[in-house]
Design a protein around this motif. Sequence first.
Motif, PDB file in Angstrom:
ATOM      1  N   LEU B  16       0.814  -1.219   0.000  1.00 10.06           N
ATOM      2  CA  LEU B  16       0.000   0.000   0.000  1.00 10.06           C
ATOM      3  C   LEU B  16       0.847   1.268   0.000  1.00 10.06           C
ATOM      4  O   LEU B  16       0.432   2.309  -0.464  1.00 10.06           O
ATOM      5  CB  LEU B  16      -0.919   0.020   1.225  1.00 10.06           C
ATOM      6  N   ARG B  59       1.505   0.788  -8.483  1.00  9.80           N
ATOM      7  CA  ARG B  59       0.091   1.208  -8.481  1.00  9.80           C
ATOM      8  C   ARG B  59      -0.798   0.040  -8.895  1.00  9.80           C
ATOM      9  O   ARG B  59      -1.866  -0.174  -8.326  1.00  9.80           O
ATOM     10  CB  ARG B  59      -0.064   2.400  -9.427  1.00  9.80           C
ATOM     11  N   MET B  61      -0.231  -2.971  -8.369  1.00 10.66           N
ATOM     12  CA  MET B  61      -0.229  -3.918  -7.251  1.00 10.66           C
ATOM     13  C   MET B  61      -1.103  -3.429  -6.092  1.00 10.66           C
ATOM     14  O   MET B  61      -1.225  -4.099  -5.078  1.00 10.66           O
ATOM     15  CB  MET B  61       1.189  -4.087  -6.703  1.00 10.66           C
ATOM     16  N   GLY B  62      -1.641  -2.215  -6.201  1.00 11.20           N
ATOM     17  CA  GLY B  62      -2.528  -1.694  -5.158  1.00 11.20           C
ATOM     18  C   GLY B  62      -1.941  -0.576  -4.322  1.00 11.20           C
ATOM     19  O   GLY B  62      -2.566  -0.123  -3.365  1.00 11.20           O
ATOM     20  N   ALA B  63      -0.720  -0.109  -4.662  1.00  9.23           N
ATOM     21  CA  ALA B  63      -0.125   0.982  -3.873  1.00  9.23           C
ATOM     22  C   ALA B  63      -0.957   2.248  -4.011  1.00  9.23           C
ATOM     23  O   ALA B  63      -1.416   2.577  -5.104  1.00  9.23           O
ATOM     24  CB  ALA B  63       1.307   1.249  -4.321  1.00  9.23           C
ATOM     25  N   THR B  64      -1.168   2.928  -2.894  1.00  6.19           N
ATOM     26  CA  THR B  64      -2.011   4.126  -2.869  1.00  6.19           C
ATOM     27  C   THR B  64      -1.223   5.334  -2.411  1.00  6.19           C
ATOM     28  O   THR B  64      -1.364   6.412  -2.953  1.00  6.19           O
ATOM     29  CB  THR B  64      -3.181   3.905  -1.876  1.00  6.19           C
ATOM     30  N   GLN B  65      -0.431   5.166  -1.374  1.00 12.81           N
ATOM     31  CA  GLN B  65       0.366   6.254  -0.837  1.00 12.81           C
ATOM     32  C   GLN B  65       1.763   6.193  -1.446  1.00 12.81           C
ATOM     33  O   GLN B  65       2.394   5.136  -1.486  1.00 12.81           O
ATOM     34  CB  GLN B  65       0.490   6.134   0.686  1.00 12.81           C
ATOM     35  N   GLY B  90      -2.983   8.038  -9.995  1.00 15.34           N
ATOM     36  CA  GLY B  90      -3.962   7.959  -8.902  1.00 15.34           C
ATOM     37  C   GLY B  90      -3.366   7.831  -7.514  1.00 15.34           C
ATOM     38  O   GLY B  90      -4.069   7.580  -6.546  1.00 15.34           O
ATOM     39  N   PHE B  91      -2.057   8.003  -7.391  1.00 13.97           N
ATOM     40  CA  PHE B  91      -1.427   7.967  -6.070  1.00 13.97           C
ATOM     41  C   PHE B  91      -1.831   9.182  -5.247  1.00 13.97           C
ATOM     42  O   PHE B  91      -2.065  10.261  -5.795  1.00 13.97           O
ATOM     43  CB  PHE B  91       0.105   8.029  -6.195  1.00 13.97           C
TER      44      PHE B  91
END
Lengths: 92, 388
Positions: B16, B59, B61-65, B90-91
Amino acid sequence: MKPALNSGSIPEIAPTFRFQWEKAQDCYVILYPEGMVKLSPSAGEILKRCDGASSINNIIEDLNKQFPGNDLEKDVYKFLEEAHENGWIREK
Amino acid sequence: MKTVGSEKSNKLPQPLWLLAELTYACPLQCPYCSNPVEMANVKKELSTDDWFRVMQQAREMGATQLGFSGGEPLIRKDLELLIAEARRLGFYTNLITSGVGMDENRIKAFKEAGLDHIQVSFQASSEELNNFIAGTDSFQHKLEMARLVKKYGYPMVLCFVLHRRNEEQIRDILELSIVLEADYVELATTQYYGWAYHNREQLLPTRAQLKHAEEVAKEYQEKMKGKMRIFYIIPDYFEDRPKRCMDGWGHVFLTITPDGTALPCHAARQLPGLEFPNVRDKSVEWIWNDSPDFNKFRGLDWMKEPCRSCPEKEKDLGGCRCQAYMITGDARNADPVCSKSPHHNKIVDLVERVGELAGTPAFEAKPIVFRNMKASRKLIKEKETLTV
């Protein structure tokens, strides 16, 4: 304490928070410095409608149209008060 | 990530949090820097395109921050481009900076590129101490930058690393944060990795200082409720239960170092037996899911006693692997912060020794080693001489 919201209040997402759909989480989220809150489907539906143009009355009407048969008013207020306290939304 | 809980499932966790250490170069010389003391060995930085690829893969892989960090990330001339691309993906983009190298034009350009948040570090609440610890005359500039960060509507985090030399300023630090209208304040007691480990004796606070700092932090948390969030990060050398380090190895955090090495935490480079996969030749997906490094301390199977049979193992995951290695010589041992560790006395003894000697002229005269490339090269050389 912030002033209470009423039916004519027009909420919008506060500029210091971000609200977006996260595909990987399969839910809407609130993002802020170094943090994230995953939202329940109903919370996501409410915040999606906080567009800075619709009043809380409009939001409740719209939700009742999309999810008929439920009395949503109390839940919407409860969640929006909480979102307001957290600073996620502000009144326009 | 502060509010992300871990969920139990058979699926692999998602990275994340992507920490992009863009460069080890830095105009500051803070002696508690978490960068490796061997940083002078790292020569070739990733290119703009390398970072674009890493961000896109993370991203997916689901990274948000995404944290842009360093060294000082402002040194990268392509920072505006990296921010714009991160935002496009979209980060939520965080710039973690000393403020040195920033001006109003850049703050504006970052905003236009879509930067979400700026964290500015201060070394103290007084100009004299700030500039001494930072090794540069930066205090006035930092004040100006903090005001501009607010002027351009960013949420602002102010970060103060606390240690024996500035702990007494805690009240002034919080007052300064109020004046600067910080939205969040991080009072981060020094964690002893990298340069901080090297300077442990010079930085470790006394118990009395800590007690005072904690009380004042609590007082302001109460007083500023709803206006400013204050995070007081507990110093683990003074605890007897270990921290749940990085929320688990290969569980939430992915650090990419300036040369492209992927690490489960930014201190892990020192651990023996790691293969250090690099994003120049491996995908983020392979690194996160399949690389031996990221699976090495995932879950609970790697544990030895006393962790293996401990009822708290799922809660703290045995603590920090780097601390276990640095202090006990084996990364699989329990974090020695834990009172069940047979090495716990090493931490207790250090804390007590510093408590007794702090303030005495001979002890305080021991020089602090400041973080810079010259000192790094010297430490590398000393280490090589020792191992030959």
